[in-house]
Structure formats: structure tokens, C-alpha cells
Design an enzyme around this catalytic site. Structure first.
Site, PDB file in Angstrom:
ATOM      1  CD  GLU A 130       6.676   7.788  -1.177  1.00  0.00           C
ATOM      2  OE1 GLU A 130       5.635   7.274  -1.608  1.00  0.00           O
ATOM      3  OE2 GLU A 130       7.415   7.241  -0.330  1.00  0.00           O
ATOM      4  CG  HIS A 217       4.250   3.563  -4.849  1.00  0.00           C
ATOM      5  ND1 HIS A 217       3.282   4.446  -5.264  1.00  0.00           N
ATOM      6  CD2 HIS A 217       4.723   4.055  -3.666  1.00  0.00           C
ATOM      7  CE1 HIS A 217       3.166   5.423  -4.397  1.00  0.00           C
ATOM      8  NE2 HIS A 217       4.047   5.208  -3.419  1.00  0.00           N
ATOM      9  NE  ARG A 228     -16.288   6.692 -20.288  1.00  0.00           N
ATOM     10  CZ  ARG A 228     -17.003   5.609 -19.960  1.00  0.00           C
ATOM     11  NH1 ARG A 228     -17.176   4.627 -20.836  1.00  0.00           N
ATOM     12  NH2 ARG A 228     -17.546   5.518 -18.767  1.00  0.00           N
ATOM     13  CG  ASP A 249       4.471  -6.402  -1.923  1.00  0.00           C
ATOM     14  OD1 ASP A 249       3.489  -6.364  -2.697  1.00  0.00           O
ATOM     15  OD2 ASP A 249       4.623  -5.600  -0.982  1.00  0.00           O
ATOM     16  N   GLY A 250       3.095  -9.154  -4.114  1.00  0.00           N
ATOM     17  CA  GLY A 250       1.850  -9.893  -3.932  1.00  0.00           C
ATOM     18  C   GLY A 250       0.880  -9.195  -3.006  1.00  0.00           C
ATOM     19  CG  HIS A 252       2.390  -2.447  -2.106  1.00  0.00           C
ATOM     20  ND1 HIS A 252       3.012  -3.136  -1.087  1.00  0.00           N
ATOM     21  CD2 HIS A 252       2.166  -1.187  -1.638  1.00  0.00           C
ATOM     22  CE1 HIS A 252       3.181  -2.319  -0.053  1.00  0.00           C
ATOM     23  NE2 HIS A 252       2.669  -1.138  -0.353  1.00  0.00           N
ATOM     24  CG  ASP A 275       6.708   2.014  -0.253  1.00  0.00           C
ATOM     25  OD1 ASP A 275       7.369   2.972   0.197  1.00  0.00           O
ATOM     26  OD2 ASP A 275       5.470   2.039  -0.353  1.00  0.00           O
ATOM     27  N   GLY A 310       3.195   1.326   3.279  1.00  0.00           N
ATOM     28  CA  GLY A 310       4.516   0.791   2.991  1.00  0.00           C
ATOM     29  C   GLY A 310       4.555  -0.704   3.221  1.00  0.00           C
TER      30      GLY A 310
END
Length: 373
Positions: A130, A217, A228, A249-250, A252, A275, A310
Site C-alpha cells: 500500500e 478502501h 460534476r 465496519d461502521g 470507515h 485494514d 487503519g
């Protein structure tokens, strides 16, 4: 010889009977009938059965960040983490390395390449890089001083001798001046995911046409959707070739955003990831993370300025929230967490011959290993 009856297979939701011996799956009967002469029988009464989970974005656990792995100590740390992940339902994962100095990245790659899991341990299927080819405008918790330009030469420098070990690279495609890096990575057998990016809709489309097939993610650390300028989010939602790694996960993602993703992309278009970072599996509190102060509370990891850094939730936790907060059917959640990542990496998705199976008892958030040995 052991017979398992009334197992609801996550792959299709149907009931099966299984015959296992010495840790190997001998037969699967879709009719649910029984075999004569089996000495031991277990009735699962319709509980869900799935292969072990696979996490494509896992940065650390038990106080260890994979980007910091070094030498024999790193091997010992991976052994402990592998056993821990196995105990909570994971069968495999991609250690995810964030943006650190190139020599440190290659040191961690060397350790991971040497690692062999214990008998009851989660396997490493490769590495997810990443970074460091990320846009500083959307750096998230990555350290700007370690980010690099996106060129074929820089990619060769970062991969070094470990190109065959790296299975997934997250990058910002707008940083590539000549559009050559994504095709080069794909030619090495590496999956390319767009993330930490300011890419416009058109830039994202060009990246997908060049071979990128994933978004990291989605909604997080990227140009937000605008009516636009739909950006990478709009391009990913419209392109049927593209799958979205997401963190449902509620934290992110609001549950409604996850539901919108499922409606837009369908089951085949989503891959849940954790993550998770080093505090996974340890107590809440304040910790040093790559020289930055982080706070861990109820699975949420934040920097001092409030930015997310994370997670401290496992993929098992994430799937429980996918069911509990988003109303997703348990069978669908298990397909997303156990089968979808395998499909991406070309791993088998049918009944595991080595009987690496999880049982998900009704009303419980944690699975049990199906003991067949």
C-alpha cells in the site's frame, strides 16, 4: 472417519453432508444423505460452514507492524500472528506494507518470503504494497517523506528481487507521467488497486483500461464523489471489471454507504478487508505508530488530529458488523470474506480438500474450527 450432517455451505446456501478422515475431505453429498458405517457423526443443524477467511489488507497485529519486520525476530512475530489469526477464523492473508524507506520495505519482504506458517496457522498468500506510490493530497496516515513517484524504474527499485512475492499494489494512477507503470506491474502478475488518489473520473478509467481491477478502501483516502467530477468512486461503481476493497465496519463506512455499494456493485463487486494495524489483538490505549501517536478505542484507531489510521478490528469483526449493522445475509457476508478474496488471487473456492472449514453457530460472532483431524 467422521460424518458432518446438515452443514449449510456458504458458497450456495444449501445443506450438505460431509465425510472426513484424517483431516481430509473424502466426500460431499448435496442430498444431505448419510453414509453407512461412519463411526462418528455431528449434526450442525443448518449452521453456516465456510472456508477460513482471507484478508487482503492487514497491516499488523499483536503490536507488530508488518512494515517493521526484521530478521529472525520478524519470523517469530509472524509465527505468533499466524497462530492468532487462525484462532479467530482466518486461513490466509496478505501482509500489507505501508510507505516506509525502500530498504525497510525490502527487509520486511525478505522476512515474509522466508516465513512458513505453523500447522494451525494462517498462510501468507503474498504481499500487498500500500504505497509508496501514493498522492500526498490523500496520504491518510502514510508519511509523506516516504512517498515516491510512480514510474517503472521506481517500481523496479521498490520490488527489487521480490516481484513474485508481491500480489497487490495500491497506487495513485495520476502520478504516472507516461501511463506505463500499471501495464508493467500487471505484466509481472501483480494486481493493481487504485487508492490514496486524487484521480479524476477519466484518469481512473484510463487506469482500469490499463489493467487495474481494484480500488482500495473505497470512499476512504481518495477524491470524493461529486456530481460534476465522479472521480475514482464513480468510475469504479460504473465499471463491471472493477472490484472494491471496502472496510464495512461502521467507522470507515456508514452502514448506508455499504448498502449503496452492494446495490451498485452487487455481491461480486465487493471484498471486505480489515485494514487492521499493529494494535489488533491488544488492549485499547495510546501507542506509538511509526513515530506518530495513535489512540485505539473500541476498534477505532485515530491520529492526534482525528484522522483514521487503519483499524483494530479483525476481518471476523468486520463481517459481524456487515451482518449486524448492514443487514447483510450471513451467507453473503461469508462469501464476501472467504470466497471473494480467493477468487481475486486465483485460489480454489470450492470445498477445501484439507477440510479447512469454519462453523458459524447461530447468534455468535466468532466461528469455530471444524475439528476433523
Amino acid at each position: 472417519m467422521r460424518q458432518i450432517r446438515n452443514a449449510r455451505w456458504a458458497g450456495d446456501g444449501n445443506l450438505y453432508s460431509l465425510l472426513v478422515a484424517e483431516g481430509q475431505l473424502q466426500a460431499v453429498d448435496p442430498s444431505g444423505d448419510c453414509w453407512e458405517g461412519s463411526a462418528d457423526s455431528i449434526d450442525l443443524a443448518g449452521a453456516w460452514v465456510s472456508p477460513g477467511l482471507v484478508d487482503l489488507q492487514l497491516n499488523g497485529a499483536l503490536g507488530v507492524e508488518f512494515s517493521e519486520l526484521e530478521g529472525d525476530e520478524g519470523l517469530e512475530q509472524l509465527g505468533r500472528i499466524s497462530t492468532y489469526l487462525w484462532s479467530i477464523g482466518l486461513s490466509a492473508w496478505l501482509p500489507t506494507l505501508i510507505s516506509v524507506p525502500v530498504e525497510k520495505l525490502q527487509g520486511a519482504l525478505a522476512v515474509i518470503g522466508r516465513f512458513r506458517p505453523p500447522k494451525s496457522g494462517a498462510r501468507i498468500l503474498g504481499v500487498h504494497l500500500e504505497g509508496p506510490f501514493l498522492n500526498p493530497e490523500y496520504e491518510g496516515a502514510h508519511m509523506r517523506r516516504y512517498l515516491l513517484p510512480l514510474t517503472v524504474e521506481d517500481a523496479k527499485c521498490v520490488l527489487g528481487d521480490y516481484a513474485s512475492l508481491v500480489k497487490l499494489v495500491t497506487l495513485a494512477p495520476e502520478l504516472d507521467p507516461d501511463g506505463q507503470t500499471i501495464p508493467w506491474l500487471v505484466a509481472q502478475g501483480i494486481h493493481v488497486s487504485l487508492g490514496h488518489t486524487a484521480a479524476t473520473f477519466e484518469q481512473a478509467q484510463r487506469a482500469f483500461d490499463a489493467g487495474a481491477r481494484l480500488v482500495t478502501h473505497i470512499f476512504n483516502a481518495q477524491r470524493p464523489f461529486h456530481h460534476r467530477e465522479p472521480g475514482v468512486v464513480g468510475a469504479a461503481l460504473l465499471d463491471e471489471r472493477v472490484q472494491c476493497l471496502c472496510i464495512p465496519d461502521g467507522i470507515h463506512l456508514h452502514p448506508a454507504a455499504t448498502q449503496l455499494l452492494l446495490r451498485a456493485k452487487g455481491e461480486a463487486g465487493l471484498i471486505p478487508v480489515s485494514d487492521a494495524v499493529a494494535p489488533l489483538g491488544i488492549a485499547d490505549g495510546r501507542y506509538d505508530w511509526h513515530g506518530l501517536a495513535i489512540t485505539v478505542r473500541a476498534g477505532q484507531v485515530t491520529l492526534e488530529d482525528g484522522r483514521l489510521a487503519g483499524s483494530a478490528l479483525s476481518l471476523t469483526d468486520v463481517l459481524a458488523r456487515l451482518v449486524g449493522q448492514c443487514g447483510v445475509d450471513p451467507g453473503v457476508a461469508l462469501r464476501l470474506g472467504a470466497l471473494q478474496p480467493r477468487r481475486v488471487l486465483g485460489e480454489p473456492v470450492d470445498w477445501p480438500p484439507d477440510a479447512d472449514l469454519l462453523v458459524w453457530p447461530p447468534g455468535k460472532d466468532r466461528p469455530e474450527r471444524l475439528e476433523v483431524r
